[in-house]
Design a protein around this motif. Structure first.
Motif, short mmCIF file in Angstrom:
data_model
loop_
_atom_site.label_atom_id
_atom_site.label_comp_id
_atom_site.label_asym_id
_atom_site.label_seq_id
_atom_site.Cartn_x
_atom_site.Cartn_y
_atom_site.Cartn_z
N ARG A 253 1.78 -7.78 9.22
CA ARG A 253 1.82 -7.01 8.33
C ARG A 253 2.06 -7.36 6.59
NH1 ARG A 253 4.35 -5.50 12.82
NH2 ARG A 253 3.71 -3.51 13.84
N LEU A 254 0.86 -6.98 5.93
CA LEU A 254 1.08 -6.95 4.22
C LEU A 254 1.92 -5.82 3.98
CD1 LEU A 254 -1.31 -9.13 5.33
CD2 LEU A 254 -2.27 -8.68 2.84
N GLU A 255 2.98 -6.14 3.24
CA GLU A 255 3.61 -5.14 2.78
C GLU A 255 4.20 -5.16 1.33
OE1 GLU A 255 6.30 -3.51 6.43
OE2 GLU A 255 6.74 -5.72 6.02
N ARG A 256 3.52 -6.30 0.73
CA ARG A 256 4.00 -6.42 -0.95
C ARG A 256 2.88 -6.33 -1.53
NH1 ARG A 256 7.08 -11.64 -2.25
NH2 ARG A 256 8.60 -10.79 -1.01
N THR B 32 -0.68 -8.65 -3.12
CA THR B 32 -0.58 -10.05 -2.34
C THR B 32 -2.08 -10.45 -2.30
OG1 THR B 32 1.32 -9.47 -1.12
CG2 THR B 32 0.03 -10.99 -0.11
N TRP C 86 -2.58 -6.11 9.42
CA TRP C 86 -2.46 -4.49 8.85
C TRP C 86 -2.11 -4.83 7.32
CZ3 TRP C 86 0.55 -1.53 12.90
CH2 TRP C 86 -0.13 -1.58 14.36
N ALA D 85 2.47 -0.11 1.10
CA ALA D 85 3.14 -0.65 0.14
C ALA D 85 2.23 -1.90 -0.53
CB ALA D 85 4.54 -1.26 0.48
N ALA D 86 1.20 -2.44 0.05
CA ALA D 86 0.60 -3.42 -0.33
C ALA D 86 -0.78 -3.23 -1.21
CB ALA D 86 0.01 -4.48 0.74
N GLN E 144 -4.68 0.18 5.07
CA GLN E 144 -3.94 1.69 4.87
C GLN E 144 -3.46 1.59 3.57
OE1 GLN E 144 -4.23 3.58 7.19
NE2 GLN E 144 -4.21 2.23 9.25
N ALA E 145 -3.82 0.43 2.58
CA ALA E 145 -3.15 0.61 1.23
C ALA E 145 -4.59 0.87 0.32
CB ALA E 145 -2.43 -1.03 0.99
N LEU F 78 -0.57 -2.62 4.85
CA LEU F 78 0.37 -1.46 4.97
C LEU F 78 0.33 -0.62 3.53
CD1 LEU F 78 3.16 -2.45 7.40
CD2 LEU F 78 0.98 -1.20 7.79
#
Length: 274
Positions: free
Chosen positions: A12-15, A18, A35, A39-40, A64-65, A37
């Protein structure tokens, strides 16, 4: 670094902002679901091979970002599944999909697509090679993909080429433009078509200056009934289109009327295996 990085489950990429990219040759392979996400925002995935052999999480990439860039990758699937799924949980804005080779994802049926644009706004899908997908469409704009530009791609030998579509429950894909692509040999569906599931047709969709060829429905252009989209300036390919399609070389022949119409469609991605 070069190598194969295989995992189970999901990365999961969340930053925000990135970047995941390949360093050196041959390009690195990520074998497992990724994925991106919400936030990314602004994440970038570049120069990789992406696939997934995880039976439960078989879609290589879900986005999803907003403002994500997917550039210069080679993406395929280990079984019949969509390869790139966009906006399955929220509308995604400002996505760029450019210079990728996306191929051999869906195997059978009609539900597994190369690029599945579910809920999106103002995406650009440009200069990609989108081929060999008997189990779905190359670009599936359904049920609510708005403002997409599909431009300069080579799209060949898929179940269907590009479809403007809606759910019939009030969601429609609107304001999309499919321009200056080479779309050939779609079967058993059309190169360009629409489907509105008994609901209202989409608005403001267009297909222009594409070079088309089909021996299937709507031959020789493969243009489906234009409900919910307008078409103009499209041409039928005359004679051989690609340098060596059987060998995966989808560069356009210089003397092809497709080259004269669309220029260097597919860009640097026009040859599989490079």
């Amino acid at each position: 670094m070069p190598g194969r990085y295989r995992h189970r489950g999901v990365v999961r990429l969340e930053r925000a902002r990135t970047t995941i990219r390949s360093v050196g040759r041959p390009r690195a392979t990520i074998d497992g679901a990724v994925w991106v996400l919400p936030a990314a925002r602004g994440a970038r995935i570049a120069g990789l091979r992406l696939t997934s052999h995880d039976f439960e999480f078989a879609i290589p990439l879900k986005i999803q970002a907003d403002e994500v860039e997917l550039v210069g990758n080679d993406i395929t699937a280990s079984r019949s599944i969509s390869c790139v799924l966009v906006g399955s949980s929220r509308p995604v804005s400002g996505l760029l999909i450019e210079d990728n080779r996306i191929h051999h994802c869906g195997r059978t049926g009609k539900k597994d697509h190369l690029i599945y644009m579910a809920h999106s706004r103002n995406a650009v899908i440009r200069r990609n090679l989108l081929v060999e997908n008997p189990g779905g469409w190359a670009v599936h704009l359904y049920p609510n993909a708005d403002g997409t530009l599909v431009e300069g791609n080579v799209i060949d030998s898929n179940h269907g080429g590009v479809i403007f579509a809606g759910s019939g429950g009030g969601e429609t894909s609107d304001g999309n433009l499919v321009r200056a692509n080479v779309i050939t040999n779609s079967s058993p569906r059309w190169n360009l078509e629409s489907s509105w599931s008994g609901g209202p047709a989409g608005r403001g969709n267009g297909a222009s200056r594409n070079c088309l060829f089909s021996t299937g429905p709507g031959a020789p252009s493969g243009l489906g009934p234009d409900r919910g989209f307008h078409e103009s300036g499209n041409a039928v390919a005359r004679g051989p289109v690609y340098v060596d399609r059987q060998a995966g070389d989808y560069r356009l022949r210089r003397r092809s009327n497709c080259a004269a119409l669309v220029g260097s469609a597919g860009g640097s991605a026009a040859r599989l295996g490079r």
